[in-house]
Scaffold this motif. Structure first.
Motif, short mmCIF file in Angstrom:
data_model
loop_
_atom_site.label_atom_id
_atom_site.label_comp_id
_atom_site.label_asym_id
_atom_site.label_seq_id
_atom_site.Cartn_x
_atom_site.Cartn_y
_atom_site.Cartn_z
N CYS A 60 0.83 -1.20 0.00
CA CYS A 60 0.00 0.00 0.00
C CYS A 60 0.87 1.25 0.00
O CYS A 60 0.54 2.24 -0.66
N ALA A 74 -5.73 -6.65 -2.43
CA ALA A 74 -6.24 -6.09 -1.18
C ALA A 74 -6.75 -7.21 -0.27
O ALA A 74 -7.57 -8.03 -0.68
N GLN A 78 -8.42 -0.55 1.26
CA GLN A 78 -7.22 0.29 1.32
C GLN A 78 -7.57 1.60 0.61
O GLN A 78 -7.72 1.63 -0.61
N CYS A 81 -3.41 4.75 -0.66
CA CYS A 81 -2.18 4.04 -1.00
C CYS A 81 -1.39 4.82 -2.04
O CYS A 81 -1.96 5.51 -2.89
N ARG A 162 -6.83 3.34 -4.68
CA ARG A 162 -7.82 3.13 -3.62
C ARG A 162 -8.72 1.97 -4.02
O ARG A 162 -9.23 1.93 -5.16
#
Length: 321
Positions: A60, A74, A78, A81, A162
């Protein structure tokens, strides 16, 4: 206890928010030098054997200095990042999207930025980049397969991403093609040498060293035959059209850094200066009328040198604490 020079370096993690689908606000948190730059150090120590394509998972928060394939998967949402990509000074970076499985309609995104963002500041600065700021962002969810590969203008690039759902994933293929006329460079190391050549182009080019260093100018050729002249912290070279300036500061945006010296006349022979800032920059401004060239060396200042500079009121404007 007083912070060491490494502890005085920038501390960054990028936290991203999106407004109307565009990147509008970039914030920062803190990361220790053992965080971001240890990622770079470990990356540089890796070796690619034979002709196999190097591959590893993408974190990330990550630093990538090698060509290869990098896959992010993932294990939970997250939302903020960023991956920093850096190449050798004479190369640029291409980022190719592969096997993307994210939910663009649900707010996921992958955005390549042409440059780096640190502490909310951008390198290269808007003054030194040929593209408007928002055109420096390329969003996979907006472009998709229409722009599968993104090429940087310099030796650094970033990817913001994201994802909201565990199991979402994507793979990036990173390559580093040669750049015959490097412009706007971030050094991978605190010591080295470089020769910057601007071939009759109206552009500004910076070489950024994210450490307190001693700069030694070995040669300066600006296309005219004047003698060497150096004016410390004076705007005496701005009207020359072609000149080199030494900048110091604790951020990345060269337009916000402090002028340490201007050099606007040809010069052969060593001229050196110690700059105690977190970021030291050699910046060449070119009118496009001449072939301009500057050759220089740089080395890391040790703790004792920093202490001596701190005691000199004329040169300690970047030291704190």
């Amino acid at each position: 206890m007083e912070a060491t020079f490494r502890e005085q370096l920038f501390f960054i993690v990028l936290c991203l928010s999106v407004l109307n689908g565009d990147t509008r606000y970039i914030q920062e948190n803190e990361i220790t030098p053992e965080g971001l730059f240890s990622l770079l150090n470990s990356e540089l120590k890796r070796e690619i054997q034979d002709e196999l394509i190097y591959s590893r998972p993408l974190r990330c928060l990550d630093m990538v200095a090698l060509e290869g394939q990098f896959t992010f998967t993932a294990d939970r949402p997250q939302l903020s990042c960023a991956a920093f990509f850096i190449a050798e000074p004479n190369r640029v970076i291409t980022v190719e999207y592969d096997d993307v499985d994210i939910d663009c309609g649900g707010g996921d995104f992958i955005k390549v930025f042409d440059g780096w963002v640190m502490k909310g500041e951008k390198f290269p600065s808007s003054q030194d980049h040929t593209l408007p700021l928002m055109e420096r962002y390329v969003d996979y969810c907006d472009s998709g397969t229409a722009r599968r590969t993104v090429r940087s203008s310099q030796n650094v690039a970033m990817v913001f991403f994201r994802v909201h759902t565990a199991g979402s994933s994507f793979t990036l293929t990173v390559r580093k093609p040669v750049n015959p006329f490097p412009c706007n460079i971030i050094s991978q190391t605190p010591e080295g040498s470089f020769t910057m050549v601007i071939p009759q182009q109206h552009r500004n080019c910076s070489f950024s060293i994210i450490y307190p260093v001693e700069i030694k100018i070995a040669e300066l050729s600006l296309g005219h035959l004047n003698d060497f002249h150096i004016k410390k912290s004076l705007p005496g070279c701005v009207g020359a059209g072609d000149f080199v300036e030494l900048l110091g500061g604790n951020g990345m945006d060269t337009s916000k850094m402090l002028p340490v010296a201007d050099l606007c006349y040809n010069f052969n022979g060593p001229a050196q200066m110690k700059i105690s800032c977190d970021n030291t920059v050699v910046r060449m401004v070119s009118s496009g009328k001449f072939v301009n060239r500057v050759a220089f060396e740089y080395r890391l200042l040790d703790r004792q040198e920093l202490q001596r500079i701190k005691g000199n009121s004329l040169e300690d404007f970047c030291l704190t604490g």
